[in-house]
Write an enzyme that holds these catalytic residues in place. Structure first.
Site, PDB file in Angstrom:
ATOM      1  N   ASN A   1     -46.912 -21.217 -66.893  1.00 38.60           N
ATOM      2  CA  ASN A   1     -48.506 -22.136 -67.127  1.00 38.60           C
ATOM      3  C   ASN A   1     -49.664 -21.646 -67.946  1.00 38.60           C
ATOM      4  OD1 ASN A   1     -51.555 -22.590 -67.167  1.00 38.60           O
ATOM      5  ND2 ASN A   1     -50.893 -24.508 -65.073  1.00 38.60           N
TER       6      ASN A   1
ATOM      7  N   TYR B   1     -47.692 -31.218 -66.304  1.00 39.07           N
ATOM      8  CA  TYR B   1     -48.975 -30.331 -65.724  1.00 39.07           C
ATOM      9  C   TYR B   1     -48.923 -31.516 -64.671  1.00 39.07           C
ATOM     10  CZ  TYR B   1     -53.570 -27.822 -65.514  1.00 39.07           C
ATOM     11  OH  TYR B   1     -54.753 -27.496 -64.829  1.00 39.07           O
TER      12      TYR B   1
ATOM     13  N   GLU C   1     -50.556 -26.177 -70.223  1.00 39.84           N
ATOM     14  CA  GLU C   1     -52.334 -25.813 -70.075  1.00 39.84           C
ATOM     15  C   GLU C   1     -52.632 -24.952 -71.594  1.00 39.84           C
ATOM     16  OE1 GLU C   1     -55.368 -25.688 -67.037  1.00 39.84           O
ATOM     17  OE2 GLU C   1     -53.685 -24.388 -66.420  1.00 39.84           O
TER      18      GLU C   1
ATOM     19  N   ASP D   1     -46.673 -27.379 -63.974  1.00 37.10           N
ATOM     20  CA  ASP D   1     -47.345 -26.463 -62.628  1.00 37.10           C
ATOM     21  C   ASP D   1     -47.987 -27.842 -61.694  1.00 37.10           C
ATOM     22  OD1 ASP D   1     -49.194 -26.227 -60.715  1.00 37.10           O
ATOM     23  OD2 ASP D   1     -51.152 -25.623 -62.526  1.00 37.10           O
TER      24      ASP D   1
ATOM     25  N   HIS E   1     -50.316 -17.415 -63.841  1.00 34.87           N
ATOM     26  CA  HIS E   1     -49.739 -17.954 -63.638  1.00 34.87           C
ATOM     27  C   HIS E   1     -48.381 -16.694 -64.190  1.00 34.87           C
ATOM     28  CE1 HIS E   1     -50.199 -22.227 -62.051  1.00 34.87           C
ATOM     29  NE2 HIS E   1     -51.471 -22.357 -63.019  1.00 34.87           N
TER      30      HIS E   1
END
Length: 255
Positions: free
Chosen positions: A7, A109, A35, A149, A247
């Site tokens: 991420n 995600y 992301e 994630d 992350h």
């Protein structure tokens, strides 16, 4: 085969901190990004297209600079899928799947509910909706690696402050029970927990209160694999340093 899940909390930001300079040292075959926080035309620039990889992206169409997933791969996929059939989820840029023969590698995600009850309820709806999809994937006979994630910790070993987070999104009993359902009842495999049964490593740290320096973290980034790949899990590593995002990249090597 080596696969990385990361991420980036803004892929351009991570790149500016040296992510793509550092990445070649991992010798990864695939890199799944969450992301990206950008539109595809902003990502198809030389500094974000490392040599030796093809890149695929799925943007958020609901809000620019939000969410977004990507997959970098050394080998051209046979097929790339960008939606699961529910616009409310798909248009936030949360799913991308690359297929190679019988293997599917997914960059996922999953929504966070930390911003308020409306998003938490959306997260619960996503959990309910995604469960039969996961069942279909298992029944398909394909091998799946779901990188991403998931925004949920599973057990007390996956979060530093277990007791104080029981009422917080990402550690709610309903969320953890859903992972129990996937891992215990359905047979999906948490690659990290399979390889490190007693491990207490984290992949995300709040940007408040020196959480990272104190290692007050959460393990919410996974490579979840179909049971057919359990015996191919060879090794794994989490890289909290260098810091490219809130992350850490998570690498799994498959035999």
């Amino acid at each position: 085969m080596k696969i990385v899940s990361f991420n980036a909390n803004g892929l351009r930001s991570a790149a500016s901190k040296g992510f793509f300079d550092w990445l070649p040292g991992l010798d990864a075959d695939l890199v799944c990004i969450q992301e990206t926080k950008a539109q595809e035309h902003q990502l198809r620039v030389p500094e974000l297209l490392p040599p030796g990889y093809e890149a695929w992206f799925r943007d958020a169409t609901t809000k620019k600079g939000y969410s977004g997933v990507g997959i970098y791969t050394r080998r051209a996929p046979d097929e790339v899928l960008t939606g699961l059939g529910w616009d409310e989820f798909d248009e936030e840029g949360r799913y991308l799947e690359a297929r190679f023969g019988n293997l599917s590698v997914v960059s996922l995600y999953f929504p966070s509910g930390s911003s308020g009850d409306e998003r938490q309820q959306f997260k619960f709806r996503c959990m309910e909706w995604f469960t039969p999809i996961l069942d279909q994937w298992l029944a398909s006979g394909r091998d799946y690696v779901i990188c991403g994630d998931w925004n949920i910790v599973h057990t007390a070993r996956d979060i530093r402050n277990w007791k104080s987070n029981q009422k917080n999104s990402g550690c709610l009993p309903e969320e953890r029970a859903w992972l129990d359902l996937l891992f215990k009842a359905r047979g999906w495999v948490d690659s990290y927990r399979h390889l490190r049964p007693e491990g207490e490593d984290y992949t995300w740290w709040s940007q408040r209160g020196a959480a990272r320096a104190k290692d007050v973290g959460w393990r919410i980034d996974y490579q979840v694999v179909s049971p057919s790949l359990r015996d191919r899990l060879k090794s794994c590593a989490i890289f909290p340093e260098p810091k490219f995002s809130d992350h850490a990249p998570y690498l799994v090597e498959y035999a």
